[in-house]
Design a protein around this motif. Structure first.
Motif, PDB file in Angstrom:
ATOM      1  N   ASN A  37       0.560  -1.214  -0.138  1.00  0.00           N
ATOM      2  CA  ASN A  37       0.012   0.031  -0.074  1.00  0.00           C
ATOM      3  C   ASN A  37       1.240   1.638  -0.026  1.00  0.00           C
ATOM      4  OD1 ASN A  37      -1.869   1.445  -0.254  1.00  0.00           O
ATOM      5  ND2 ASN A  37      -3.421   0.893   1.988  1.00  0.00           N
ATOM      6  N   HIS A 122     -14.946  -5.412  10.488  1.00  0.00           N
ATOM      7  CA  HIS A 122     -14.335  -4.172  11.111  1.00  0.00           C
ATOM      8  C   HIS A 122     -15.681  -3.314  10.792  1.00  0.00           C
ATOM      9  CE1 HIS A 122     -10.139  -3.931   9.665  1.00  0.00           C
ATOM     10  NE2 HIS A 122      -9.669  -5.041   9.975  1.00  0.00           N
ATOM     11  N   ARG A 147     -13.967  -6.576  15.260  1.00  0.00           N
ATOM     12  CA  ARG A 147     -13.529  -5.252  15.385  1.00  0.00           C
ATOM     13  C   ARG A 147     -13.673  -4.573  15.314  1.00  0.00           C
ATOM     14  NH1 ARG A 147      -8.191  -2.345  12.485  1.00  0.00           N
ATOM     15  NH2 ARG A 147      -9.065  -1.233  11.822  1.00  0.00           N
ATOM     16  N   TYR A 159      -8.306   6.277  12.769  1.00  0.00           N
ATOM     17  CA  TYR A 159      -7.415   5.161  12.332  1.00  0.00           C
ATOM     18  C   TYR A 159      -9.254   4.167  12.356  1.00  0.00           C
ATOM     19  CZ  TYR A 159      -6.908   0.521  11.490  1.00  0.00           C
ATOM     20  OH  TYR A 159      -6.556  -0.684  10.806  1.00  0.00           O
ATOM     21  N   TYR A 168     -13.897  -0.154   3.773  1.00  0.00           N
ATOM     22  CA  TYR A 168     -12.907   1.129   4.824  1.00  0.00           C
ATOM     23  C   TYR A 168     -11.996   0.663   3.984  1.00  0.00           C
ATOM     24  CZ  TYR A 168      -9.000   2.828   7.356  1.00  0.00           C
ATOM     25  OH  TYR A 168      -8.870   3.364   8.401  1.00  0.00           O
ATOM     26  N   PRO A 170      -8.341   3.203   3.951  1.00  0.00           N
ATOM     27  CA  PRO A 170      -7.569   4.020   4.628  1.00  0.00           C
ATOM     28  C   PRO A 170      -6.646   5.393   3.753  1.00  0.00           C
ATOM     29  CG  PRO A 170      -6.322   1.966   5.177  1.00  0.00           C
ATOM     30  CD  PRO A 170      -7.736   2.075   4.542  1.00  0.00           C
ATOM     31  N   ASP A 210      -7.869  -2.708  17.294  1.00  0.00           N
ATOM     32  CA  ASP A 210      -6.300  -1.993  16.766  1.00  0.00           C
ATOM     33  C   ASP A 210      -6.270  -0.858  17.175  1.00  0.00           C
ATOM     34  OD1 ASP A 210      -4.120  -1.689  15.111  1.00  0.00           O
ATOM     35  OD2 ASP A 210      -5.311  -2.010  13.279  1.00  0.00           O
ATOM     36  N   GLU A 236      -4.430  -4.802  19.000  1.00  0.00           N
ATOM     37  CA  GLU A 236      -3.542  -5.122  18.329  1.00  0.00           C
ATOM     38  C   GLU A 236      -2.279  -4.431  18.299  1.00  0.00           C
ATOM     39  OE1 GLU A 236      -5.850  -6.504  14.856  1.00  0.00           O
ATOM     40  OE2 GLU A 236      -4.387  -5.200  13.398  1.00  0.00           O
ATOM     41  N   ARG A 283       0.725 -11.496  13.303  1.00  0.00           N
ATOM     42  CA  ARG A 283      -0.106 -10.876  12.797  1.00  0.00           C
ATOM     43  C   ARG A 283       0.381 -10.740  11.111  1.00  0.00           C
ATOM     44  NH1 ARG A 283      -4.464  -9.328  12.067  1.00  0.00           N
ATOM     45  NH2 ARG A 283      -4.160  -7.360  11.063  1.00  0.00           N
ATOM     46  N   ALA A 314      -6.266  -6.787   5.485  1.00  0.00           N
ATOM     47  CA  ALA A 314      -7.468  -5.574   5.180  1.00  0.00           C
ATOM     48  C   ALA A 314      -7.543  -5.659   3.642  1.00  0.00           C
ATOM     49  CB  ALA A 314      -6.286  -4.737   6.006  1.00  0.00           C
ATOM     50  N   ASP A 316      -6.337  -4.190   1.422  1.00  0.00           N
ATOM     51  CA  ASP A 316      -5.046  -4.028   0.065  1.00  0.00           C
ATOM     52  C   ASP A 316      -4.432  -5.350   0.534  1.00  0.00           C
ATOM     53  OD1 ASP A 316      -4.775  -2.875   3.078  1.00  0.00           O
ATOM     54  OD2 ASP A 316      -2.653  -3.539   2.761  1.00  0.00           O
ATOM     55  N   GLU A 339      -8.119 -11.649  10.031  1.00  0.00           N
ATOM     56  CA  GLU A 339      -8.723 -10.983   8.995  1.00  0.00           C
ATOM     57  C   GLU A 339      -9.478 -10.834   7.998  1.00  0.00           C
ATOM     58  OE1 GLU A 339      -6.337  -7.366   8.673  1.00  0.00           O
ATOM     59  OE2 GLU A 339      -7.950  -6.497   9.652  1.00  0.00           O
ATOM     60  N   LEU A 389      -0.996   6.423   1.766  1.00  0.00           N
ATOM     61  CA  LEU A 389      -2.308   6.238   3.572  1.00  0.00           C
ATOM     62  C   LEU A 389      -1.495   7.504   3.779  1.00  0.00           C
ATOM     63  CD1 LEU A 389      -0.019   2.531   4.534  1.00  0.00           C
ATOM     64  CD2 LEU A 389      -3.060   3.243   4.085  1.00  0.00           C
ATOM     65  N   TRP A 402       1.912   6.128  12.028  1.00  0.00           N
ATOM     66  CA  TRP A 402      -0.184   6.569  11.528  1.00  0.00           C
ATOM     67  C   TRP A 402      -0.680   5.698  11.690  1.00  0.00           C
ATOM     68  CZ3 TRP A 402      -2.421   3.473   7.900  1.00  0.00           C
ATOM     69  CH2 TRP A 402      -3.668   3.288   7.728  1.00  0.00           C
TER      70      TRP A 402
HETATM   71  O1  EZ4 Z   1      -3.788   0.417   7.839  1.00  0.00           O
HETATM   72  O2  EZ4 Z   1      -3.676  -2.454   5.958  1.00  0.00           O
HETATM   73  O3  EZ4 Z   1      -5.209  -4.411  11.134  1.00  0.00           O
HETATM   74  N1  EZ4 Z   1      -5.498  -3.668   9.637  1.00  0.00           N
HETATM   75  C1  EZ4 Z   1      -4.395  -2.492   9.825  1.00  0.00           C
HETATM   76  C2  EZ4 Z   1      -5.235  -2.155   8.504  1.00  0.00           C
HETATM   77  C3  EZ4 Z   1      -3.837  -1.010   7.388  1.00  0.00           C
HETATM   78  C4  EZ4 Z   1      -3.516  -1.320   6.028  1.00  0.00           C
HETATM   79  C5  EZ4 Z   1      -2.231  -0.211   5.783  1.00  0.00           C
HETATM   80  O4  EZ4 Z   1      -2.351  -0.703   4.100  1.00  0.00           O
HETATM   81  O5  EZ4 Z   1      -4.285  -2.456  10.542  1.00  0.00           O
HETATM   82  O6  EZ4 Z   1      -6.035  -1.441   7.806  1.00  0.00           O
END
Ligand code: EZ4
Ligand code: CO
Length: 402
Positions: A37, A122, A147, A159, A168, A170, A210, A236, A283, A314, A316, A339, A389, A402
């Protein structure tokens, strides 16, 4: 069997994906995900300019030797770009093996160890009320694990809180957006969210959260302690983990289970965490840590130290990664949870796949290989678009994680 050719496919059906397609002299091809990403084209170039020329003529069944050729043989090791490129090759080769042997990849990894892969979805909202509504919606869809993230009063963005209800994402088109952060506001808010969720949903639902690498070890200890009454499935990424010893301090202060590692690339990033039993879930995920050949070794080390897997999943990570994760998850003994963020219909159309959601589980499908294809014609309609991101600053402007 020999590798005849390979090419990198770049598409942006809403977000960017990098896919490696390896073709053999027997007409069988394999797919691998190399999406990183915000740095997608670095992996594409790494593959096209430096890796693909070394693959031509090799036997695609030699996954162990090819992995070490690309890792050890390159002299410059590790890092997300290198390990995503190696992962793309490794995934594609396992896909080829499965297709050549006419069996799902999980059968090459030990066969099914369970009937399905428990996934978590999520739920997020602008405030506690809205997050609770989203949790309810996920329970109605059949999820057993959710989550929960919510907006924090006094902060304009947080976030994990999305603009869309189901999807979702990001990353944003253009240059990196800037978010604002306050550790105090965050630490004061999160326990209230989980207090409300336990009152409303009872004890059985698995709840996850998270932290996204934003606390110091002692702050993470405080958060973990304050969440103990709500017995989370995991907390997390409580701290950035470049310094693995940081997790020792978190561990000493709380019984809230700890998951970490979505940004790790090799077993060395997790070695102390696992062997010292400072974490409960690792993870690391196939695409960012060298594919099946490497993650299998991580999972086996973890198994010796009471650590279970909880692969990153996720949006990405492309459907190729998601399928690969499911074959891996269903085969290994110390699987914990997976996830699962749903992809958009546009992405699903580019990557037709056999995996399915059923009552809180994902099932990888029974077809040969990974069970994912790639519609090149459709993908070509959506060329690469620069996207990043967000970056994050404290209230006083200091650059932060971040
Ligand atoms: O922010 O995959 O647990 N999931 C995460 C994701 C990450 C993204 C970053 O590219 O933390 O949402
Ligand atoms: Co995360």
């Amino acid at each position: 069997m020999k590798i005849l050719s390979a090419k990198v496919l770049v598409t942006c059906p809403g977000r960017n994906f990098i896919t490696l397609k390896i073709e053999t002299d027997q007409g069988i091809y394999g797919l691998g995900d190399g999406t990183l990403n915000g740095r997608e084209l670095a992996v594409a170039s790494y593959l096209t300019d430096h890796v693909i020329p070394c693959l031509i003529g090799r036997d695609p069944f030699q996954t162990e030797d090819i992995w070490h050729y690309l890792y050890r043989g390159a002299y410059w090791r590790r890092g997300p770009v290198t390990m995503s490129a190696i992962a793309a090759v490794d995934m594609a080769l396992w896909d080829i093996k499965g297709k050549a042997l006419n069996t799902p990849v999980y059968n090459l990894l030990g066969g099914k160890s369970r009937h399905g892969v428990m996934v978590y979805g999520h739920a997020n909202g602008k405030d506690i009320e809205q997050t609770a509504e989203e949790v309810a919606r996920y329970t109605e869809m059949g999820y057993m694990a959710i989550r929960a993230q919510s907006g924090i009063p006094g902060l304009p963005s947080t976030y994990g809180v999305s603009k869309d209800r189901l999807f979702y994402e990001p990353a944003e088109k253009g240059l990196p957006p800037e978010n604002v952060w306050s550790t105090e506001k965050y630490l004061n808010h999160v326990p209230k969210l989980f207090e409300k969720l336990r009152v409303q949903f009872g004890s059985d639902l698995h709840l996850l959260h998270d932290v996204h690498h934003r606390l110091t070890p002692i702050e993470a200890g405080r958060l973990g302690k304050s969440l103990e009454p709500y017995h989370l499935f995991w907390m997390e990424d409580p701290v950035p983990a470049e310094m693995q010893e940081g997790l020792k301090l978190v561990r000493q202060h709380t019984t809230t289970p700890i998951a970490i590692g979505e940004v790790f690339n090799t077993i060395w990033d997790a070695q102390q965490l696992i062997t010292n039993q400072w974490i409960d879930y690792i993870r690391m995920t196939l695409v960012h840590s060298g594919g099946f050949t490497h993650l299998r070794k991580v999972a086996d080390l973890a198994a010796l130290h009471h650590v279970q897997t909880g692969c990153h999943g996720a949006t990405d990570l492309s459907p190729v990664s998601m399928a690969a994760a499911l074959h891996f998850d269903i085969a290994i003994n110390n699987f914990g949870i997976q996830e699962y963020m749903r992809h958009t219909p546009e992405t699903d159309a580019v990557f037709p796949h056999t995996y399915k959601f059923d009552k809180g589980y994902l099932l990888p499908g029974e077809g040969p290989g990974l069970g994912v294809d790639y519609d090149e014609k459709l993908a070509a309609k959506w060329p690469y678009e620069r996207a990043y991101l967000p970056v994050n600053r404290k209230l006083d402007g200091t650059m932060f994680h971040w």
